[in-house]
Design a protein around this motif. Structure first.
Motif, PDB file in Angstrom:
ATOM      1  N   VAL A 207     -13.712 -16.241   7.247  1.00  0.00           N
ATOM      2  CA  VAL A 207     -13.416 -17.575   7.188  1.00  0.00           C
ATOM      3  C   VAL A 207     -12.485 -17.954   6.258  1.00  0.00           C
ATOM      4  N   GLY A 208     -11.400 -18.867   6.570  1.00  0.00           N
ATOM      5  CA  GLY A 208     -10.258 -19.074   5.784  1.00  0.00           C
ATOM      6  C   GLY A 208     -10.144 -20.519   5.353  1.00  0.00           C
ATOM      7  N   VAL A 219     -14.730 -26.807  -1.263  1.00  0.00           N
ATOM      8  CA  VAL A 219     -14.642 -25.408  -1.394  1.00  0.00           C
ATOM      9  C   VAL A 219     -15.862 -24.516  -1.966  1.00  0.00           C
ATOM     10  N   ASP A 220     -16.306 -25.478  -2.933  1.00  0.00           N
ATOM     11  CA  ASP A 220     -17.716 -24.814  -3.557  1.00  0.00           C
ATOM     12  C   ASP A 220     -18.741 -24.689  -2.433  1.00  0.00           C
ATOM     13  N   HIS A 221     -18.886 -25.696  -1.517  1.00  0.00           N
ATOM     14  CA  HIS A 221     -19.804 -25.283  -0.464  1.00  0.00           C
ATOM     15  C   HIS A 221     -19.739 -24.285   0.481  1.00  0.00           C
ATOM     16  N   LEU A 222     -18.347 -24.001   0.679  1.00  0.00           N
ATOM     17  CA  LEU A 222     -17.870 -22.967   1.574  1.00  0.00           C
ATOM     18  C   LEU A 222     -18.440 -21.508   0.819  1.00  0.00           C
ATOM     19  N   ILE A 223     -18.098 -21.449  -0.655  1.00  0.00           N
ATOM     20  CA  ILE A 223     -18.558 -20.306  -1.319  1.00  0.00           C
ATOM     21  C   ILE A 223     -19.978 -20.131  -1.164  1.00  0.00           C
ATOM     22  N   LEU A 224     -20.649 -20.991  -1.611  1.00  0.00           N
ATOM     23  CA  LEU A 224     -22.325 -21.090  -1.460  1.00  0.00           C
ATOM     24  C   LEU A 224     -22.707 -20.861  -0.338  1.00  0.00           C
ATOM     25  N   ALA A 225     -22.243 -21.442   0.882  1.00  0.00           N
ATOM     26  CA  ALA A 225     -22.698 -21.046   2.311  1.00  0.00           C
ATOM     27  C   ALA A 225     -22.274 -19.336   2.472  1.00  0.00           C
ATOM     28  N   PHE A 229     -24.930 -15.007   3.448  1.00  0.00           N
ATOM     29  CA  PHE A 229     -24.563 -13.898   4.660  1.00  0.00           C
ATOM     30  C   PHE A 229     -24.324 -12.672   3.727  1.00  0.00           C
ATOM     31  N   ASP A 230     -24.350 -11.430   4.279  1.00  0.00           N
ATOM     32  CA  ASP A 230     -24.063 -10.121   3.676  1.00  0.00           C
ATOM     33  C   ASP A 230     -22.560  -9.731   4.355  1.00  0.00           C
ATOM     34  N   ASP A 231     -22.209 -10.216   5.350  1.00  0.00           N
ATOM     35  CA  ASP A 231     -21.146  -9.907   6.302  1.00  0.00           C
ATOM     36  C   ASP A 231     -20.014 -10.878   6.505  1.00  0.00           C
ATOM     37  N   VAL A 232     -19.862 -11.707   5.808  1.00  0.00           N
ATOM     38  CA  VAL A 232     -18.914 -12.894   5.758  1.00  0.00           C
ATOM     39  C   VAL A 232     -17.925 -12.914   4.518  1.00  0.00           C
ATOM     40  N   SER A 233     -16.822 -12.814   4.811  1.00  0.00           N
ATOM     41  CA  SER A 233     -15.602 -12.575   3.954  1.00  0.00           C
ATOM     42  C   SER A 233     -15.032 -14.137   3.764  1.00  0.00           C
ATOM     43  N   VAL A 234     -14.149 -14.496   2.686  1.00  0.00           N
ATOM     44  CA  VAL A 234     -13.579 -15.746   2.773  1.00  0.00           C
ATOM     45  C   VAL A 234     -12.046 -15.430   2.137  1.00  0.00           C
ATOM     46  N   ILE A 235     -11.187 -15.929   2.799  1.00  0.00           N
ATOM     47  CA  ILE A 235      -9.713 -15.889   2.207  1.00  0.00           C
ATOM     48  C   ILE A 235      -9.506 -17.472   1.709  1.00  0.00           C
ATOM     49  N   ILE A 236      -9.186 -17.645   0.434  1.00  0.00           N
ATOM     50  CA  ILE A 236      -8.895 -19.123   0.022  1.00  0.00           C
ATOM     51  C   ILE A 236      -7.333 -19.065  -0.478  1.00  0.00           C
ATOM     52  N   ILE A 337     -21.079 -21.794  10.350  1.00  0.00           N
ATOM     53  CA  ILE A 337     -20.633 -20.163  10.117  1.00  0.00           C
ATOM     54  C   ILE A 337     -21.449 -19.408  11.114  1.00  0.00           C
ATOM     55  N   THR A 338     -22.928 -19.368  11.030  1.00  0.00           N
ATOM     56  CA  THR A 338     -23.603 -18.665  11.780  1.00  0.00           C
ATOM     57  C   THR A 338     -23.318 -18.874  13.237  1.00  0.00           C
ATOM     58  N   GLU A 339     -23.041 -20.361  13.602  1.00  0.00           N
ATOM     59  CA  GLU A 339     -22.911 -20.201  15.165  1.00  0.00           C
ATOM     60  C   GLU A 339     -21.756 -19.629  15.488  1.00  0.00           C
ATOM     61  N   LEU A 340     -20.534 -19.556  14.901  1.00  0.00           N
ATOM     62  CA  LEU A 340     -19.365 -19.044  15.317  1.00  0.00           C
ATOM     63  C   LEU A 340     -19.446 -17.738  15.026  1.00  0.00           C
ATOM     64  N   LYS A 341     -20.049 -17.116  13.897  1.00  0.00           N
ATOM     65  CA  LYS A 341     -20.136 -15.656  14.076  1.00  0.00           C
ATOM     66  C   LYS A 341     -20.821 -14.963  15.064  1.00  0.00           C
ATOM     67  N   GLU A 342     -21.899 -15.728  15.706  1.00  0.00           N
ATOM     68  CA  GLU A 342     -22.597 -15.145  16.920  1.00  0.00           C
ATOM     69  C   GLU A 342     -21.751 -15.239  18.046  1.00  0.00           C
ATOM     70  N   ARG A 343     -20.633 -15.861  18.219  1.00  0.00           N
ATOM     71  CA  ARG A 343     -20.125 -16.007  19.235  1.00  0.00           C
ATOM     72  C   ARG A 343     -19.028 -14.619  19.550  1.00  0.00           C
ATOM     73  N   PRO A 344     -18.747 -14.092  20.644  1.00  0.00           N
ATOM     74  CA  PRO A 344     -17.858 -13.026  20.954  1.00  0.00           C
ATOM     75  C   PRO A 344     -16.437 -13.575  20.269  1.00  0.00           C
ATOM     76  N   ARG A 345     -15.819 -12.537  19.950  1.00  0.00           N
ATOM     77  CA  ARG A 345     -14.304 -12.864  19.173  1.00  0.00           C
ATOM     78  C   ARG A 345     -13.385 -13.451  20.350  1.00  0.00           C
ATOM     79  N   THR A 346     -13.564 -12.928  21.472  1.00  0.00           N
ATOM     80  CA  THR A 346     -12.742 -13.548  22.658  1.00  0.00           C
ATOM     81  C   THR A 346     -12.974 -14.941  22.738  1.00  0.00           C
ATOM     82  N   GLU A 347     -14.482 -15.381  22.609  1.00  0.00           N
ATOM     83  CA  GLU A 347     -14.638 -16.699  22.756  1.00  0.00           C
ATOM     84  C   GLU A 347     -14.011 -17.535  21.719  1.00  0.00           C
ATOM     85  N   LEU A 348     -14.029 -17.063  20.574  1.00  0.00           N
ATOM     86  CA  LEU A 348     -13.386 -17.765  19.347  1.00  0.00           C
ATOM     87  C   LEU A 348     -11.641 -18.004  19.408  1.00  0.00           C
TER      88      LEU A 348
END
Length: 382
Positions: A207-208, A219-225, A229-236, A337-348
């Protein structure tokens, strides 16, 4: 071809959002085939982009307002009025276009003195929260009532200006923030990630965020969200007054291996970072009126967005270019984040392409230039 004089207190070489947006508006006016543009603005602190430096008919530079005091701001307005007089004598403009700033008074006074059409661009309401707000509100009223046409960046501004306009004046035009598509390239994820100066695994869900690190961007809410997760990264990407606090929060949550701060990145390179992400985050606190230009930049780079559900971004949900959330609280950000993460990358990627096509068709600075050019023709013919 009509001559226009563009008046602003923004440094067109600056790196903040208002500098970049103003520069893009000026560049779009320069690209218009029926307009010849002269500019009154502060002396640049950095090198001007070529599209500005060489396409302006003439610059009239003001001293930089380095201390930002109210006294200095009004001294600048006095000097600006002198520059307006000189520019009118030398360039014989058909109209004056002004980017509103809290102490702007020289543009309405100058255009009234010389009987020139006046077009006012209002991109925010910061004057309402500053010291001496009573005086600044009065100046805002003078500008709005003096202008032949007013362009507002979001609904709250339009509502405010329409209550100020006289009955015989034209209703405020609503023109949201926009982009110049030519300034943004779209690359695939793998290529984009290889091009950055830090490693991102091709399979990583990222997530960027791009922009100033202000409290209202949540942005603090993005960090806390992300901590959920164990498998989500963020670029700020960006800098600002909240950066130290946000870095401390990342350390407290044990996320230093998954959340990267790049610091300031030149605006002409942010597309490289956007393209390296799966989805982008761009919300504004509900009590802060605005229209995040970053969301248009995200979409033009073909990346779906998580944004708030204010009217300006209803189209995101309607066309399936991302998700709008009813609140910016941590739980709602995590759900998105959960909803988008569960979609195939092609759909994103398809969501991002839909967003790109919509923004390219409906939110470009060239469209604003077209509208202003039409206004000038009509005002000259009156």
């Amino acid at each position: 071809m009509n001559n226009i004089l563009f008046v602003t207190t923004s440094d067109l070489s600056g790196t903040l959002g208002h500098n970049i947006a103003t520069r893009e508006v000026v560049a779009a006016l320069c690209r218009h085939p029926d307009l010849r543009v002269s500019v009154i603005c502060p002396s640049p602190l950095r090198t001007m982009p070529e599209e500005i430096q060489y396409d302006i008919a003439k610059f009239y530079f003001l001293p930089q307002q380095l201390d930002g005091s109210i006294r200095t701001r009004f001294e600048t307005q006095t000097k600006m009025l002198v520059k307006i007089h000189r520019a009118i004598q030398e360039m014989d403009p058909d109209a004056v276009v002004s980017r509103h700033s809290p102490t702007m008074i020289s543009a309405p006074v100058g255009t009234t003195m010389y009987g020139l059409p006046y077009i006012l661009l209002v991109r925010g309401l910061s004057h309402e929260d500053l010291k001496f707000s009573t005086i600044l509100r009065l100046l805002f009223h003078i500008n709005v009532r003096a202008a032949d046409e007013v362009y507002a960046a979001f609904k709250e501004i339009k509502q405010r200006t329409d209550t100020i306009r006289r009955p015989e004046q034209a209703e405020t035009n609503l023109f949201a923030n926009a982009v110049n598509p030519a300034n943004f390239k779209t690359d695939d994820l793998e290529t984009s990630r290889r091009g950055l100066d830090f490693d991102i695994d091709p399979s990583e869900f990222v997530v960027g965020f791009v922009g100033s690190l202000e409290a209202y961007h949540k942005v603090d809410h993005l960090i806390l969200a992300t901590a959920e997760f164990d498998d989500v990264s963020v670029i700020i990407v960006g800098d600002g007054p909240q950066r130290k606090r946000l870095e401390e929060l990342v350390a407290e949550e044990g996320l230093t291996d998954r959340i990267r701060f790049t610091g300031y990145i030149d605006h002409d390179r942010i597309d490289e970072y956007i393209a390296a992400c799966d989805v982008m985050y761009g919300v504004i606190a509900p009590d802060h009126p605005g229209n995040a230009i970053k969301c248009y930049e995200y979409l033009i780079c073909e990346r779906p967005v998580i944004t708030d559900s204010r009217e300006a971004f209803e189209f995101v949900g309607e066309i399936g270019a991302g998700l709008t959330i009813d609140s910016t609280e941590v739980d709602d950000v995590a759900k998105a984040i959960t909803e988008l993460k569960e979609r195939p990358r092609t759909e994103l990627l398809e969501m991002g392409r839909r967003g790109h096509d919509y923004v390219a068709a409906n939110h470009t600075w060239d469209q604003l230039a077209d509208s202003i050019a039409t206004d000038i023709e009509q005002l000259i013919d009156k």
